[in-house]
Motif scaffolding. Structure first.
Motif, short mmCIF file in Angstrom:
data_model
loop_
_atom_site.label_atom_id
_atom_site.label_comp_id
_atom_site.label_asym_id
_atom_site.label_seq_id
_atom_site.Cartn_x
_atom_site.Cartn_y
_atom_site.Cartn_z
N GLU A 48 0.83 -1.20 0.00
CA GLU A 48 0.00 0.00 0.00
C GLU A 48 0.86 1.25 0.00
O GLU A 48 0.94 1.97 0.99
CB GLU A 48 -0.94 -0.01 1.21
N GLY A 49 1.49 1.54 -1.13
CA GLY A 49 2.29 2.75 -1.23
C GLY A 49 1.43 3.99 -1.34
O GLY A 49 0.24 3.93 -1.67
N LEU A 50 2.02 5.12 -1.07
CA LEU A 50 1.34 6.40 -1.24
C LEU A 50 1.17 6.71 -2.72
O LEU A 50 1.89 6.15 -3.56
CB LEU A 50 2.15 7.51 -0.56
N PRO A 51 0.26 7.61 -3.08
CA PRO A 51 0.05 7.95 -4.50
C PRO A 51 1.32 8.44 -5.20
O PRO A 51 1.44 8.33 -6.42
CB PRO A 51 -1.02 9.04 -4.44
N SER A 52 2.27 8.96 -4.46
CA SER A 52 3.53 9.44 -5.06
C SER A 52 4.46 8.30 -5.47
O SER A 52 5.47 8.54 -6.14
CB SER A 52 4.24 10.37 -4.07
N SER A 53 4.15 7.07 -5.12
CA SER A 53 5.00 5.91 -5.44
C SER A 53 4.96 5.60 -6.93
O SER A 53 3.94 5.79 -7.59
CB SER A 53 4.53 4.68 -4.66
N ASN A 54 6.07 5.06 -7.44
CA ASN A 54 6.09 4.63 -8.84
C ASN A 54 6.40 3.14 -8.98
O ASN A 54 6.76 2.67 -10.05
CB ASN A 54 7.04 5.49 -9.67
N VAL A 55 6.27 2.40 -7.89
CA VAL A 55 6.31 0.93 -7.90
C VAL A 55 5.09 0.44 -7.15
O VAL A 55 4.42 1.21 -6.45
CB VAL A 55 7.61 0.36 -7.29
N ASP A 56 4.79 -0.85 -7.28
CA ASP A 56 3.55 -1.40 -6.71
C ASP A 56 3.71 -2.08 -5.36
O ASP A 56 2.76 -2.12 -4.59
CB ASP A 56 2.92 -2.38 -7.71
N LEU A 57 4.87 -2.65 -5.09
CA LEU A 57 5.06 -3.30 -3.80
C LEU A 57 6.53 -3.42 -3.47
O LEU A 57 7.39 -3.28 -4.34
CB LEU A 57 4.37 -4.66 -3.73
N MET A 58 6.79 -3.67 -2.17
CA MET A 58 8.16 -3.70 -1.67
C MET A 58 8.33 -4.86 -0.70
O MET A 58 7.48 -5.11 0.15
CB MET A 58 8.47 -2.41 -0.91
N LEU A 59 9.45 -5.56 -0.84
CA LEU A 59 9.88 -6.57 0.11
C LEU A 59 10.98 -5.95 0.96
O LEU A 59 11.94 -5.38 0.43
CB LEU A 59 10.42 -7.80 -0.61
N ASP A 60 10.86 -6.08 2.27
CA ASP A 60 11.87 -5.60 3.21
C ASP A 60 12.22 -6.79 4.10
O ASP A 60 11.39 -7.23 4.90
CB ASP A 60 11.30 -4.45 4.03
N SER A 61 13.41 -7.34 3.92
CA SER A 61 13.80 -8.53 4.69
C SER A 61 15.20 -8.36 5.27
O SER A 61 16.02 -7.61 4.74
CB SER A 61 13.73 -9.79 3.81
N THR A 62 15.43 -9.06 6.36
CA THR A 62 16.71 -8.99 7.07
C THR A 62 17.21 -10.40 7.34
O THR A 62 16.44 -11.28 7.74
CB THR A 62 16.54 -8.23 8.40
N PHE A 63 18.51 -10.58 7.13
CA PHE A 63 19.17 -11.87 7.32
C PHE A 63 20.33 -11.71 8.28
O PHE A 63 20.86 -10.62 8.44
CB PHE A 63 19.69 -12.39 5.97
N ASP A 64 20.74 -12.81 8.89
CA ASP A 64 21.84 -12.73 9.84
C ASP A 64 23.21 -12.62 9.16
O ASP A 64 24.19 -12.27 9.82
CB ASP A 64 21.81 -13.89 10.84
N SER A 65 23.28 -12.87 7.84
CA SER A 65 24.56 -12.80 7.14
C SER A 65 24.34 -12.80 5.62
O SER A 65 23.27 -13.22 5.15
CB SER A 65 25.43 -14.02 7.51
N PRO A 66 25.34 -12.39 4.86
CA PRO A 66 25.24 -12.50 3.40
C PRO A 66 25.06 -13.95 2.94
O PRO A 66 24.38 -14.21 1.95
CB PRO A 66 26.57 -11.92 2.90
#
Length: 100
Positions: A48-66
């Motif tokens: 649910e991005g704001l109307p100013s967004s120019n993409v449709d969705l985002m993944l935000d993930s965190t890992f303990d290492s590369p």
């Protein structure tokens, strides 16, 4: 920690109703990987991005290492979500991986 951020643009030919269903499916599929991938500390999909967004969705993930991020990229459950719920419907993918 290793952060993995993905931004997607859905295919233009999809209707608004189709986009809503696809975003829901992607969110459920990716967030459903929590607790199943070694080293995956957190995973969240924002649809649910704001109307100013120019993409449709985002993944935000965190890992303990590369190394854990590399394992996630080939993990069968992640590959199934990516191949079945994400790639058929996206026109663009933008990635930023970083450590802090």
């Amino acid at each position: 920690m290793t952060h993995h951020i993905i931004l997607w643009k859905l295919k233009e030919e999809l209707t608004d109703a189709q986009k809503a269903e696809i975003k829901k499916s992607i969110k459920e599929g990716l967030e459903g990987l929590a607790g199943k991938i070694p080293g995956l500390l957190s995973i969240r999909v924002n649809t649910e991005g704001l109307p100013s967004s120019n993409v449709d969705l985002m993944l935000d993930s965190t890992f303990d290492s590369p190394e854990s991020l590399r394992g996630y990229s080939v993990h069968p459950e992640h590959v199934a979500v990516a191949e079945g719920r994400v790639r058929p419907y996206t026109a663009g993918r933008y990635c930023l991986d970083y450590e802090d």
